[in-house]
Motif scaffolding. Sequence first.
Motif, PDB file in Angstrom:
ATOM      1  N   PHE A  75     -12.994  25.763   2.052  1.00 55.19           N
ATOM      2  CA  PHE A  75     -14.278  25.114   1.769  1.00 55.19           C
ATOM      3  C   PHE A  75     -14.483  25.344   0.471  1.00 55.19           C
ATOM      4  O   PHE A  75     -15.221  24.603  -0.291  1.00 55.19           O
ATOM      5  N   MET A  78     -12.907  23.107  -1.928  1.00 55.68           N
ATOM      6  CA  MET A  78     -13.165  21.789  -1.788  1.00 55.68           C
ATOM      7  C   MET A  78     -14.441  21.707  -2.723  1.00 55.68           C
ATOM      8  O   MET A  78     -14.859  20.667  -3.778  1.00 55.68           O
ATOM      9  N   THR A  82     -15.385  19.547  -7.090  1.00 55.38           N
ATOM     10  CA  THR A  82     -16.396  19.032  -7.505  1.00 55.38           C
ATOM     11  C   THR A  82     -17.297  19.976  -8.440  1.00 55.38           C
ATOM     12  O   THR A  82     -18.595  19.337  -8.950  1.00 55.38           O
ATOM     13  N   VAL A 104     -22.237  15.749  -8.156  1.00 55.46           N
ATOM     14  CA  VAL A 104     -22.353  15.205  -6.545  1.00 55.46           C
ATOM     15  C   VAL A 104     -22.713  16.300  -5.938  1.00 55.46           C
ATOM     16  O   VAL A 104     -22.301  17.312  -5.844  1.00 55.46           O
ATOM     17  N   PRO A 105     -23.792  16.129  -5.293  1.00 51.82           N
ATOM     18  CA  PRO A 105     -24.391  17.417  -4.076  1.00 51.82           C
ATOM     19  C   PRO A 105     -23.123  17.630  -3.266  1.00 51.82           C
ATOM     20  O   PRO A 105     -22.427  16.832  -2.910  1.00 51.82           O
ATOM     21  N   ILE A 106     -23.369  18.776  -2.917  1.00 51.67           N
ATOM     22  CA  ILE A 106     -22.512  19.176  -1.731  1.00 51.67           C
ATOM     23  C   ILE A 106     -22.738  18.593  -0.490  1.00 51.67           C
ATOM     24  O   ILE A 106     -21.852  18.200   0.215  1.00 51.67           O
ATOM     25  N   GLU A 107     -24.192  18.380  -0.282  1.00 53.83           N
ATOM     26  CA  GLU A 107     -24.332  17.683   0.989  1.00 53.83           C
ATOM     27  C   GLU A 107     -24.965  16.252   0.784  1.00 53.83           C
ATOM     28  O   GLU A 107     -25.880  16.163  -0.133  1.00 53.83           O
ATOM     29  N   THR A 108     -24.144  15.202   1.137  1.00 50.70           N
ATOM     30  CA  THR A 108     -24.696  13.906   0.897  1.00 50.70           C
ATOM     31  C   THR A 108     -24.975  13.174   1.929  1.00 50.70           C
ATOM     32  O   THR A 108     -25.226  11.994   1.989  1.00 50.70           O
ATOM     33  N   ASP A 109     -24.698  13.818   3.313  1.00 53.86           N
ATOM     34  CA  ASP A 109     -24.971  12.983   4.398  1.00 53.86           C
ATOM     35  C   ASP A 109     -26.236  13.667   5.232  1.00 53.86           C
ATOM     36  O   ASP A 109     -25.796  14.857   5.664  1.00 53.86           O
ATOM     37  N   VAL A 112     -25.253  14.637   8.815  1.00 57.56           N
ATOM     38  CA  VAL A 112     -24.308  15.687   8.752  1.00 57.56           C
ATOM     39  C   VAL A 112     -24.849  16.960   8.468  1.00 57.56           C
ATOM     40  O   VAL A 112     -24.771  18.189   9.118  1.00 57.56           O
TER      41      VAL A 112
ATOM     42  N   GLN B 108     -20.956   7.179   4.428  1.00 56.50           N
ATOM     43  CA  GLN B 108     -19.816   8.246   4.211  1.00 56.50           C
ATOM     44  C   GLN B 108     -18.886   8.576   5.285  1.00 56.50           C
ATOM     45  O   GLN B 108     -17.663   8.592   4.991  1.00 56.50           O
ATOM     46  N   MET B 109     -19.168   8.210   6.403  1.00 58.76           N
ATOM     47  CA  MET B 109     -18.253   8.434   7.580  1.00 58.76           C
ATOM     48  C   MET B 109     -17.100   7.524   7.526  1.00 58.76           C
ATOM     49  O   MET B 109     -16.164   7.579   7.838  1.00 58.76           O
ATOM     50  N   GLY B 122      -7.225  16.186   2.391  1.00 62.99           N
ATOM     51  CA  GLY B 122      -8.519  16.273   2.578  1.00 62.99           C
ATOM     52  C   GLY B 122      -9.301  16.266   1.353  1.00 62.99           C
ATOM     53  O   GLY B 122     -10.144  15.698   1.009  1.00 62.99           O
ATOM     54  N   LEU B 126     -12.363  13.245  -1.760  1.00 61.36           N
ATOM     55  CA  LEU B 126     -13.312  13.503  -2.838  1.00 61.36           C
ATOM     56  C   LEU B 126     -13.203  12.688  -3.926  1.00 61.36           C
ATOM     57  O   LEU B 126     -14.384  12.010  -4.446  1.00 61.36           O
ATOM     58  N   VAL B 139     -19.061  11.366  -1.779  1.00 63.35           N
ATOM     59  CA  VAL B 139     -19.071  12.132  -0.551  1.00 63.35           C
ATOM     60  C   VAL B 139     -19.299  13.664  -0.989  1.00 63.35           C
ATOM     61  O   VAL B 139     -17.988  14.086  -1.796  1.00 63.35           O
ATOM     62  N   GLY B 140     -19.985  14.449  -0.704  1.00 63.38           N
ATOM     63  CA  GLY B 140     -20.055  15.693  -1.036  1.00 63.38           C
ATOM     64  C   GLY B 140     -19.106  16.752  -0.287  1.00 63.38           C
ATOM     65  O   GLY B 140     -18.599  16.399   0.698  1.00 63.38           O
ATOM     66  N   SER B 141     -18.593  17.859  -1.076  1.00 62.25           N
ATOM     67  CA  SER B 141     -17.541  18.347  -0.517  1.00 62.25           C
ATOM     68  C   SER B 141     -18.082  19.199   0.848  1.00 62.25           C
ATOM     69  O   SER B 141     -17.115  19.413   1.530  1.00 62.25           O
ATOM     70  N   GLY B 142     -19.198  19.565   1.012  1.00 61.09           N
ATOM     71  CA  GLY B 142     -19.989  20.007   2.165  1.00 61.09           C
ATOM     72  C   GLY B 142     -19.814  19.013   3.515  1.00 61.09           C
ATOM     73  O   GLY B 142     -19.445  19.322   4.427  1.00 61.09           O
ATOM     74  N   THR B 143     -20.208  17.867   2.915  1.00 59.95           N
ATOM     75  CA  THR B 143     -20.362  16.705   3.850  1.00 59.95           C
ATOM     76  C   THR B 143     -18.827  16.244   4.403  1.00 59.95           C
ATOM     77  O   THR B 143     -18.532  16.348   5.606  1.00 59.95           O
ATOM     78  N   LEU B 144     -17.905  16.533   3.647  1.00 60.70           N
ATOM     79  CA  LEU B 144     -16.694  16.004   3.768  1.00 60.70           C
ATOM     80  C   LEU B 144     -15.968  17.043   4.759  1.00 60.70           C
ATOM     81  O   LEU B 144     -15.384  16.897   5.690  1.00 60.70           O
ATOM     82  N   TYR B 145     -16.349  18.396   4.401  1.00 57.18           N
ATOM     83  CA  TYR B 145     -15.790  19.527   5.204  1.00 57.18           C
ATOM     84  C   TYR B 145     -16.178  19.139   6.787  1.00 57.18           C
ATOM     85  O   TYR B 145     -15.376  19.323   7.540  1.00 57.18           O
ATOM     86  N   ASN B 146     -17.371  19.145   6.918  1.00 54.39           N
ATOM     87  CA  ASN B 146     -18.005  18.910   8.384  1.00 54.39           C
ATOM     88  C   ASN B 146     -17.518  17.768   9.049  1.00 54.39           C
ATOM     89  O   ASN B 146     -17.296  17.795  10.229  1.00 54.39           O
ATOM     90  N   LEU B 147     -17.363  16.666   8.229  1.00 53.88           N
ATOM     91  CA  LEU B 147     -17.046  15.450   8.685  1.00 53.88           C
ATOM     92  C   LEU B 147     -15.398  15.595   9.253  1.00 53.88           C
ATOM     93  O   LEU B 147     -15.114  15.191  10.362  1.00 53.88           O
ATOM     94  N   LEU B 148     -14.732  16.312   8.486  1.00 51.44           N
ATOM     95  CA  LEU B 148     -13.206  16.358   8.633  1.00 51.44           C
ATOM     96  C   LEU B 148     -13.408  17.201  10.292  1.00 51.44           C
ATOM     97  O   LEU B 148     -12.581  16.883  11.048  1.00 51.44           O
ATOM     98  N   GLU B 149     -14.186  18.284  10.211  1.00 53.90           N
ATOM     99  CA  GLU B 149     -14.151  19.017  11.277  1.00 53.90           C
ATOM    100  C   GLU B 149     -14.421  18.387  12.546  1.00 53.90           C
ATOM    101  O   GLU B 149     -13.978  18.207  13.781  1.00 53.90           O
TER     102      GLU B 149
END
Lengths: 458, 197
Positions: A75, A78, A82, A104-109, A112, B108-109, B122, B126, B139-149
């Motif tokens: 994590f 990743m 960015t 780019v923010p870490i949380e974009t959705d 989620v 994003q999904m 993965g 990004l 897609v944010g790194s945190g969002t991507l990590y969670n989506l992949l999970e």
Amino acid sequence: MRNTKRVKIKFDFFDRAGISAYLEEQAKDGWMLEKIGRYFWKFKSIEPVSLHFAVTYFPKASGYDPEPSEEQAFFYEMCEHTGWKLAATSAQMQIFYNEAENPVPIETDPCVDVENIQKSINKVYKPLNILLVILCAIQLKSSITRIISDPMTTLSNNAELFLVFCYILLILLSLYEVIRYSIWYRKAKKAAEQKGDFLNPGTDKTFERIIFLLFILALLYLLISSGRKTTLIYGISALGFLAIRMLGRLLSKWLKHKKAAAAENGILTFVIMFVLLLAYDYLLITDRIHILPEDVENKLSVYSGDTFAIENGELPLTMDDFTEGDFSDYTTTLSVNETVFSAQMYCAHHSEDPEPDIPGLSYTVTKIKKPRLHDWYLEKTLDQTFKVRHRISFSFHLEYIPIYSEPWGAEHVYRRYSDGHPLDTYLIDLEDRIITISPDWELTTEQKQTIVSVLGSI
Amino acid sequence: MDGFPSGQREQTVNLPSQTSVVRIHPHPPLHAGMAELADAYGSGPYAGNSMQVQVLFPAPNGASESLLRFSFVDILDNREYTLNTDTRYSRIEELLMPREKFRTLTEQMFYVLLCLKDECYGMDILDKVPAMTNKRVNVGSGTLYNLLEQFLEAKMIEETKVEGRRRSYILTEKGRKRLEMEYHRICAQAEDYRRLF
């Protein structure tokens, strides 16, 4: 010029926006977050710089992790891809910073994001609060049961009432937190799904401050209304509990240093602390350890209140008032508990010789400050029929039965019986007080009248 | 829908899940042998628990409008559900099951799944997403990590390789179908737009 500073944490754990904004301000002022402690954040001095901060939550992380797990490391990589670098962590909270102007923010959705925070809340925060509610509710129920079954003793005990008050405060605070985040989750989920917005949980310490203020007021009342000896004992006992807590934290840190698995660390720390606390509590209650040296304790035991007319800590009635003899080796006990409802004084005058035929005397005087409580106190005290089970498994039944009261010079007197046999314990019901007395001999009429006359007027 | 008379009659049906196909049947036994009257592919918009389905024909002669039967096929688990209605022009609410995850894909999904049409690391997602959308979507790194999970848990993707911390993934058949469903939904929306403007 100092290179580090510590700042008290003033944000709620899940207040991302508040924390980020604050850290950005600090960076502009030349302070970089270095470490997140339990109560303080540690900052180090840097050149003032404009940075972006982001707070995110990694549900699988724990305060007991010896080091970041493989998944956490993935994590972090990743995020670094960015431009986000790790600043500090605290259990599930991970704080990053970025030097780019528009990263780019870490949380974009938001959908989620909300689910991720909810997972973090459900992992530790919510279960802990619910557990606290349950434990406090069990204790509260136990206390209320005691108050209902024996109001005369419990409503005269300020420590007992203080504990009841604390349980209620803790229950309210924990419930508030659980409900607050449940409401947030519903609203945040809706906002994310319908508008694509993230609703920050924010910081709200108002209720917590009110609870804390009530706790401090109750504590002050407890300390002021307790005797000097009791106050000092409370204070030193509390230090003992704090010391055990510190020991637990040191143990946990040491286990982390030794790379123990998070689960093992957590369980071991919890078990050891639990055992230590139980043991300490047991030793205090059973008087196996003396908080104060005996001479200090004796000095501080002198009653200085004005509810009971006692001079120089002398017992109102001793064996000398009933019979002639040498009582120089007798020990005296005097303790007073007092609340806004009633005050209870316990006195005992006993020989140090454990020989059962040597007489002694003990009595309790409960002065009832609220007349409305009188009948309830009496009713519940008389209702206390005990079934006592001895070690070798036989039991006997204790109860109070009214007796002829005229020799006492009082309106109502009761005697305790065990399975129909009279014991040397009496209950005398007066207008403003209830007296129980246990002499080790059969009282004469004159002695009975002395008891009522002296204890009815102190 | 060839061969059926035209005419619009809008009837809203609340469906508990996003579907690929809505079929409208006449209630048996009036038109026995007539399997279906029309297909209404994902007449959207799908929002919350409801999806608007346009019935583009009047009821067949002799058939009571109120006795049309709707059924829909859930594309992800291939089950057919049936709703019966006896109310004309009314909103039918039948919650057969709670709304499942990923019935609606966010942008994003969608793009994360799209990137995994072919095997992909993965981390590379990004960079791929902004590249394929001309930086419109990030897609944010945190969002991507969670989506992949979450996609792994929902078996919409699978892990193909692990090289140290570099992990690669690819769409599963389930993920591919879900993506296709989303594509149809977007097309239906675009079609609605073109029809009106």
